[in-house]
Scaffold this active site. Structure first.
Site, mmCIF file in Angstrom:
data_model
loop_
_atom_site.group_PDB
_atom_site.id
_atom_site.type_symbol
_atom_site.label_atom_id
_atom_site.label_comp_id
_atom_site.label_asym_id
_atom_site.label_seq_id
_atom_site.Cartn_x
_atom_site.Cartn_y
_atom_site.Cartn_z
ATOM 1 N N GLU A 56 -32.643 33.602 -1.461
ATOM 2 C CA GLU A 56 -32.350 34.525 -0.359
ATOM 3 C C GLU A 56 -32.569 35.945 -0.819
ATOM 4 O OE1 GLU A 56 -28.383 33.443 0.800
ATOM 5 O OE2 GLU A 56 -29.104 31.936 2.218
ATOM 6 N N LYS A 228 -53.524 27.492 10.626
ATOM 7 C CA LYS A 228 -54.592 27.188 11.586
ATOM 8 C C LYS A 228 -55.937 27.573 10.953
ATOM 9 C CE LYS A 228 -51.218 27.340 15.277
ATOM 10 N NZ LYS A 228 -50.723 27.962 16.517
#
Ligand SMILES: *Cc1c(COP(=O)(O)O)cnc(C)c1O
Length: 430
Positions: A56, A228
């Site tokens: 984190e 993509k």
């Protein structure tokens, strides 16, 4: 802990499913425009021990110890992304394109603000204001679309913007085959002091390769997926072309005006996400390295050539391509002149080993579950090494199936042809 017990032996059910999926990817023609095949290097970077690490925060500013090596991966991913898109800032932590959009929107606008995006039925994405998505529920959404020619109507865009005065204008789409005039959008946005963003989830790879216009210099911020045309692992990213002090009045606790990049950083974490997927970020770094090579430009050039060849071959067989063609990797085929729906066409093609998705076409009279069109794209087939000649062959196969949509023997014949073609362009080893 099971030492060195192979997945195949420990969990044959999951192992078999993976084997079957590998076989499916190898033996079917993947024409879904949002899909691609990552390299073995990217697969390796994803399947490794960084999945174990909580990280984190951001490199050198983590909430946990032991982050010195995952920091290397994230720094590489960020630096390469900035280079690839000529951006001042990149955040590589969003888990997906939708998460990138959510964190990015709230960096610039508030709950209930008016936002304009492209109509879903004209090519927009769920996160651009669909009522079933957070975007449609959290914002006051208005839409623009294409005109009868299939192109975005910039006069209509300007008219709506001047009347409605949105706080944010979203450009980008999931099923729009033409280049977008980002400069014109920015001029319109500036007239009402709206923020302009582009979601380049689809054409990111073509933009990185410098083959179509980049929105980076015209937009306040840009979001994308990495899986993509960019051909990386499944994930999202937020970019800022030119970073600077925000004009939203947001300050640090000490009273300094925050940079936009600082607002986005804190909105991704801790705003909307917890720990980043460090194994996926490592894989993003590898994919970006690949995208920086000359052969990625060659690949992307071929993706566009293949899409143009496929569009032409389909048109030659009396299929209507929305807007009359494509500048990118995808196209929408309007099947109304053949009396077919997207739903039945998708199903018939699937049975013949050709994978596409049904898709609304502009001014569709069918529901989103039926639709009048299919969307097809060439990124995945081009990764296999297919070229224009194969695209013509594929158009022929699509035509054979659709012309005789209830004929199972035609489907079987085409399916065998598909397997032959796939075998000539091998993908993953089993
Ligand atoms: C694919 C896509 C997304 C969403 O990406 P996910 O990773 O599936 O959440 C967002 N915007 C556009 C325009 C897309 O095409």
């Amino acid at each position: 802990m099971n030492k060195a017990l192979q997945l195949k032996d420990f969990d044959p059910e999951v192992y078999q499913a993976i084997q079957k999926e590998t076989e499916r990817q190898n033996q079917k023609l993947e024409l879904i425009a949002s899909e691609n095949f990552v390299s073995v290097q990217v697969l390796q970077a994803m399947g490794q021990v960084m999945t174990n690490k909580y990280a984190e925060g951001y490199p050198a500013k983590r909430y946990y110890g032991g982050c010195e090596f995952v920091d290397i991966a994230e720094d590489l991913a960020r630096e390469r992304a900035k280079k690839l898109f000529n951006a001042d800032y990149a955040n590589v932590q969003p888990h997906s394109g939708s998460q990138a959009n959510m964190a990015a929107y709230f960096s610039y606008i508030k709950y209930g603000d008016k936002v304009m995006g492209m109509d879903l039925s004209h090519g927009g994405h769920l996160t651009h204001g669909s009522p079933v998505n957070f975007s449609g529920r959290f914002f006051n959404m208005i839409h623009y679309g294409v005109d009868k020619s299939g192109y975005i109507d910039m006069n209509q865009v300007e008219k709506i913007v001047l009347k409605e005065r949105p706080k944010l204008i979203i450009t980008g789409a999931s099923a729009y085959s033409r280049e977008i005039d980002y400069k014109a959008f920015r001029e319109i946005a500036d007239k009402v002091n709206a923020k302009l963003m582009s979601d380049i989830a689809h054409p990111a790879g073509l933009i990185a390769a410098g083959l179509i216009k980049s929105p980076l210099e015209h937009c306040h911020f840009v979001t994308t997926t990495t899986h993509k045309t960019l051909r990386g692992p499944r994930g999202g990213m937020i970019l800022i072309g030119k970073d600077g002090e925000n004009d939203l009045g947001i300050k640090t606790p000490k009273g300094r005006t925050k940079l936009f990049s600082e607002i986005v950083d804190s909105n991704v974490f801790p705003g909307f996400q917890g720990g980043p997927l460090m194994h996926v970020i490592a894989a993003k770094a590898v994919a970006f390295k690949e995208a920086l090579q000359d052969d990625f430009v060659e690949y992307s050039r071929q993706v566009i050539k293949n899409a143009k060849a496929l569009a032409k071959a389909l048109q030659d067989r009396n299929y209507n391509i929305v807007s009359g063609g494509t500048d990118t990797h995808l196209m929408l085929v309007d099947l109304r002149n053949h009396g077919l729906t997207g739903k039945e066409s998708e199903k018939a093609l699937e049975q013949a080993g050709i994978t596409v998705n049904k898709n609304m076409v502009p001014f569709d009279d069918q529901s989103p579950f039926v639709t009048s069109g299919i969307r097809v794209g060439t990124p995945a087939l081009t990764t296999r090494g297919m070229k224009e000649e194969e695209m013509t062959q594929i158009a022929e196969m699509i035509d054979r199936v659709l012309l005789d949509i209830n004929n199972d023997s035609v489907k079987t014949k085409v399916k065998n042809q598909v397997i032959e073609l796939c075998d000539r362009f091998p993908l993953y080893k089993m």
